[in-house]
Write an enzyme that holds these catalytic residues in place. Structure first.
Site, short mmCIF file in Angstrom:
data_model
loop_
_atom_site.label_atom_id
_atom_site.label_comp_id
_atom_site.label_asym_id
_atom_site.label_seq_id
_atom_site.Cartn_x
_atom_site.Cartn_y
_atom_site.Cartn_z
N ASP A 140 34.17 147.95 26.46
CA ASP A 140 33.47 147.83 27.73
C ASP A 140 34.13 146.75 28.57
O ASP A 140 34.37 145.63 28.10
CB ASP A 140 32.00 147.48 27.45
CG ASP A 140 31.11 147.51 28.67
OD1 ASP A 140 31.46 148.23 29.63
OD2 ASP A 140 30.08 146.81 28.67
N HIS A 141 34.44 147.05 29.82
CA HIS A 141 34.97 146.08 30.78
C HIS A 141 36.21 145.33 30.27
O HIS A 141 36.22 144.09 30.21
CB HIS A 141 33.90 145.07 31.19
CG HIS A 141 32.85 145.67 32.08
ND1 HIS A 141 33.10 146.10 33.36
CD2 HIS A 141 31.55 145.94 31.84
CE1 HIS A 141 32.01 146.59 33.88
NE2 HIS A 141 31.04 146.52 32.99
N ASN A 198 25.40 152.84 30.59
CA ASN A 198 25.50 151.62 29.79
C ASN A 198 24.17 150.87 29.72
O ASN A 198 23.52 150.68 30.75
CB ASN A 198 26.55 150.68 30.37
CG ASN A 198 27.97 151.17 30.16
OD1 ASN A 198 28.22 152.34 29.87
ND2 ASN A 198 28.92 150.27 30.30
N VAL A 199 23.83 150.42 28.52
CA VAL A 199 22.62 149.63 28.31
C VAL A 199 23.00 148.46 27.39
O VAL A 199 23.46 148.69 26.28
CB VAL A 199 21.49 150.46 27.67
CG1 VAL A 199 20.25 149.60 27.48
CG2 VAL A 199 21.17 151.68 28.54
N HIS A 241 26.75 151.96 35.04
CA HIS A 241 26.48 150.72 34.33
C HIS A 241 25.14 150.16 34.80
O HIS A 241 24.63 150.52 35.86
CB HIS A 241 27.58 149.70 34.59
CG HIS A 241 28.89 150.04 33.96
ND1 HIS A 241 29.57 149.17 33.12
CD2 HIS A 241 29.66 151.16 34.00
CE1 HIS A 241 30.69 149.73 32.71
NE2 HIS A 241 30.76 150.95 33.24
N GLY A 242 24.57 149.25 34.01
CA GLY A 242 23.34 148.60 34.42
C GLY A 242 22.09 149.42 34.13
O GLY A 242 21.11 149.35 34.87
N GLY A 243 22.10 150.18 33.04
CA GLY A 243 20.97 151.03 32.71
C GLY A 243 19.70 150.29 32.36
O GLY A 243 18.61 150.85 32.45
N HIS A 248 24.55 145.21 37.15
CA HIS A 248 24.66 144.71 35.78
C HIS A 248 23.49 143.80 35.42
O HIS A 248 22.89 143.16 36.29
CB HIS A 248 25.96 143.91 35.59
CG HIS A 248 27.16 144.76 35.37
ND1 HIS A 248 28.32 144.58 36.07
CD2 HIS A 248 27.38 145.81 34.53
CE1 HIS A 248 29.22 145.47 35.67
NE2 HIS A 248 28.68 146.22 34.73
N GLY A 249 23.23 143.71 34.12
CA GLY A 249 22.18 142.83 33.65
C GLY A 249 20.82 143.45 33.87
O GLY A 249 20.69 144.63 34.24
#
Length: 279
Positions: free
Chosen positions: A82-83, A226-227, A204-206, A177-178
């Site tokens: 990831d990232h 993404n979680v 992203h940022g689920g 995110h977050g």
């Protein structure tokens, strides 16, 4: 079963009309909780780790831990970087036998992002899924955030995907995110990005998105969500509550097992939010 290619997870998810959760691990408890949930629901999944979360272990340890647990599991799972913010990190993950990677140079100017992402593609075998990012996603992950956040420009999508040759495209369409409970997807923008992209999309940022929005993502060719923050909070909360209940608690294994159960519950809920049709 052994870890599978990220390409296989993408193909199985799209053929079954599913959105694959992508759950970030850091340690044994998180990994065990993720896999327990996956086995309950029976959907293809990504387990992933960001470079900021291998500070204690390194990529090889993460690979060993995840692959050992999945050896006895019937569910197809890919291990994803990831990232990855530079080529060196991508090379390190590939050397550790990750089966899917993300190159994220989305904060760079467009042409530079495209060139670096295309170079990452040349490092990946055809069986390795490559995720690239267009548009910079806001918010913070592990206290690290972009200098700026830009939504994805649908007019750049086709050129970027064709030049890079990525298998998935991470996009910025209101996701953050977050844990950002006020984050909301701009579905009009997401629709335009979907129409411009020949590859599936990644959100992203689920952790911060509401269930009703997560359940709609399948309509927009989103294959991966993404979680991370939800899982980390579940583990920290479990240990914190155990200490508050008994400051003299010394049964680390009992609290660790409680953390695994809490993480599994969070992961299962997120999978079902993403896939309302799953029984």
């Amino acid at each position: 079963m052994p870890l599978v290619s990220g390409v296989d997870v993408i193909n199985e998810s799209t053929s079954r009309g599913l959105v694959a959760g992508a759950f970030n691990t850091t340690n044994l408890e998180t990994t065990m909780g993720i896999v327990e949930a996956i086995e309950r629901v029976g959907v293809p999944t990504f387990i992933q780790v960001a470079p900021t979360n291998v500070a204690l272990s390194g990529f090889d340890y993460i690979y060993d831990m995840v692959s050992r647990r999945l050896a006895s599991s019937p569910i197809p799972v890919a291990l994803h970087l990831d990232h990855g913010k530079d080529i060196k990190v991508v090379e390190d993950a590939l050397a550790a036998r990750f089966t899917s990677v993300m190159i994220d140079t989305s904060e760079h100017p467009y042409e530079e992002n495209k060139a670096i992402s295309a170079h990452a593609r040349t490092l990946c075998a055809p069986t390795i899924a490559l995720e690239a990012e267009l548009g910079s996603i806001g918010g913070k992950e592990d206290e690290i955030g972009p200098d700026h956040a830009d939504t994805t420009d649908p007019g750049q999508v086709a050129d970027f995907v064709d030049a890079v040759g990525c298998d998935m495209l991470a996009i910025s369409v209101g996701n953050v995110h977050g844990y950002s409970p006020n984050a909301r997807i701009d579905f009009e923008l997401l629709s335009a990005v979907r129409d411009a992209s020949r590859v599936p999309l990644v959100v992203h940022g689920g952790s911060g998105l509401p269930a009703e929005q997560l359940g709609r993502l399948i309509e927009f060719n989103v294959v991966k969500v993404n979680v991370a923050s939800d899982l980390r909070n579940a583990m920290i909360r479990t240990f914190g509550e155990a200490f508050v209940a008994n400051p003299n608690e010394v049964s680390l294994i009992r609290v660790s097992k409680d953390a695994v159960a809490s993480i599994a519950d969070v992961v299962e809920r997120r999978i079902r939010m993403l896939n309302p049709s799953v029984a």
